[in-house]
Write a protein that holds these residues in place. Sequence first.
Motif, PDB file in Angstrom:
ATOM      1  N   ARG A   1      28.580 -13.680  25.685  1.00  0.00           N
ATOM      2  CA  ARG A   1      27.673 -14.821  25.552  1.00  0.00           C
ATOM      3  C   ARG A   1      26.378 -14.598  26.318  1.00  0.00           C
TER       4      ARG A   1
ATOM      5  N   PRO B   1      32.021 -25.443  13.624  1.00  0.00           N
ATOM      6  CA  PRO B   1      31.073 -26.381  14.246  1.00  0.00           C
ATOM      7  C   PRO B   1      30.596 -27.489  13.315  1.00  0.00           C
TER       8      PRO B   1
ATOM      9  N   TRP C   1      25.242 -18.577  16.830  1.00  0.00           N
ATOM     10  CA  TRP C   1      26.552 -18.810  17.455  1.00  0.00           C
ATOM     11  C   TRP C   1      26.653 -20.271  17.863  1.00  0.00           C
ATOM     12  N   ARG C   2      27.850 -20.848  17.676  1.00  0.00           N
ATOM     13  CA  ARG C   2      28.070 -22.239  18.073  1.00  0.00           C
ATOM     14  C   ARG C   2      29.478 -22.401  18.610  1.00  0.00           C
ATOM     15  N   ASP C   3      29.635 -23.383  19.506  1.00  0.00           N
ATOM     16  CA  ASP C   3      30.963 -23.723  20.017  1.00  0.00           C
ATOM     17  C   ASP C   3      31.787 -24.384  18.916  1.00  0.00           C
TER      18      ASP C   3
ATOM     19  N   SER D   1      34.738 -14.247  22.388  1.00  0.00           N
ATOM     20  CA  SER D   1      33.748 -15.096  23.063  1.00  0.00           C
ATOM     21  C   SER D   1      34.027 -16.583  22.900  1.00  0.00           C
ATOM     22  N   GLY D   2      34.978 -16.944  22.044  1.00  0.00           N
ATOM     23  CA  GLY D   2      35.341 -18.343  21.871  1.00  0.00           C
ATOM     24  C   GLY D   2      34.332 -19.147  21.086  1.00  0.00           C
ATOM     25  N   GLN D   3      33.468 -18.481  20.330  1.00  0.00           N
ATOM     26  CA  GLN D   3      32.489 -19.190  19.509  1.00  0.00           C
ATOM     27  C   GLN D   3      32.574 -18.734  18.052  1.00  0.00           C
TER      28      GLN D   3
END
Length: 535
Positions: free
Chosen positions: A120, A140, A130-132, A158-160
């Motif tokens: 990140r 998202p 990229w988005r959560d 990265s969890g996104q």
Amino acid sequence: MNPLPAWWQSGIIYQIYPLSFQDGNGDGMGDLPGIRRRLDYLASLNVEGIWLSPIFPSPMRDFGYDVADYTGIHPWFGTLEDFDRLLDDLHARGMKLILDLVPNHTSDRHPWFLESRGSRNNPKRDWYLWRDPAPDGGPPNNWLSFFGGPAWTFDRASGQYYLHQFTQEQPELNLRNPAVLQALLDAMRFWLNRGVDGFRVDVPWLLVKDAEFRDEPENPAWDGIDPHGRLLHIHTAHQPELHAIVRAMRTVVDGYGGDRILIGETNVPDAELVKYYGAALDEFHLPFNFRLIYAPWNAREIRRLVETYEAILPQGAWPNWVLGNHDQPRIASRIGPEQARVAAMLLLTLRGTPTCYYGDELGMENVAIPRERMRDPQALHQPEVAGVFNRDSARTPLPWDGSPNAGFAPEGVEPWLPLGEDWPVRNVAGQSQDPRSMLSFFRTLTALRRRTPALTSGDYTAVDTAADDVFAYSRAFGAERILVVLNLGGNDRLLDLSQLGDGAEMLLNTGMQRSGRVELCRLRLLANEGLVLRT
């Protein structure tokens, strides 16, 4: 009466799908040396601009539209030296070369994305979108891929999620980031410095997304077939900020001389299409006009769309027309082989720049592709969706002659896609020997267009007829007057066009069987026939 200012206004653009034009090294796939081998053929078509579908390094998950390096050549196609030789030889023959630029997305193998995906905190993280996750851990927002399913893929490391509106191997660039735009402009300069004559820009209407990543609304008119049509794509398309990006591209192209060209793949409604010329005609020279691809094939509708387009063109903008490309069914399959000749006459006599798709000059039709030979990711991703067109069907190898593999590849080498079953009779060599073939008609028509100023630069005026299935119009330049009469129906017609004069000289008809002087008060028009007359 304005002088013709540029080659791309008078000339014809011819699209080559490189994998299917000519195998030059015996591996079953078309390449740059193969194209170079066939320059005499291209010259015989009387075309000025050659547009190549992507030839850059790529994992080929979407056959070059997933770019891994904007400044190289994929080994399938050859080397930079092969490219330079092809470009030099085209220029020596007076032809131009246009490359396909894909600025909306890259391959997931591109070094930029590999860096972006690293963490990140990577400096290139913001080069992509990229988005959560949503609160429930899902995507998202509700944005959709053209190839089916969500437009987001989760990256566990990265969890996104990252955005992709095509395959998941095609992450989308963040063109709100000035560094990304600069990198793409530098890539354009790389090719312009080598002598390239312009670019066709892929999906420009998608270049910028909603800054707030809002959900898109449901489409109340959705037909329930194409999943992508379920939403109204108001946050992923036509964002106003994208026009500054196109202007930046145009500035780069213009900096290399007035004969370089920027073309946009603007497969969009008329009202949006004309915006891509730019308020000061400082965006695309030619935002591609796809109306003839989708129009119901009848004279009233064709006339209506031509006149609508002509009426809304910005002052000074140059029109253009497209009948087919690598994403659409072949014109001969859409409307039949007899009307394919009428369509070619329409395309090559309307006011504006025509773009021709390789093989249409032979009347090539869609080829049925067995499931085990399918390569198109759009069709492979949505096998259960009725009506999804397998684009492989319109990307099959060009048949050159009656030898094994139609002269496309050596005997014993399987072409990357199967040839159409009619290749023994529908090929370049055979049609070149037949004065009434589709290829002979095409060559005669393009030669007529090239030597007739009224067809390359004349005004357009519709001509009324009493027949609903006939579309007629005149082209005028100075004292020269050309009349085009097209029968889009299957019945003979007797027309009274005496308002245009007593008689006319027949320059060409689609059947290539009639000539001489005709009376306009009793003009006989055969079924599925088109005429070009000098009045």
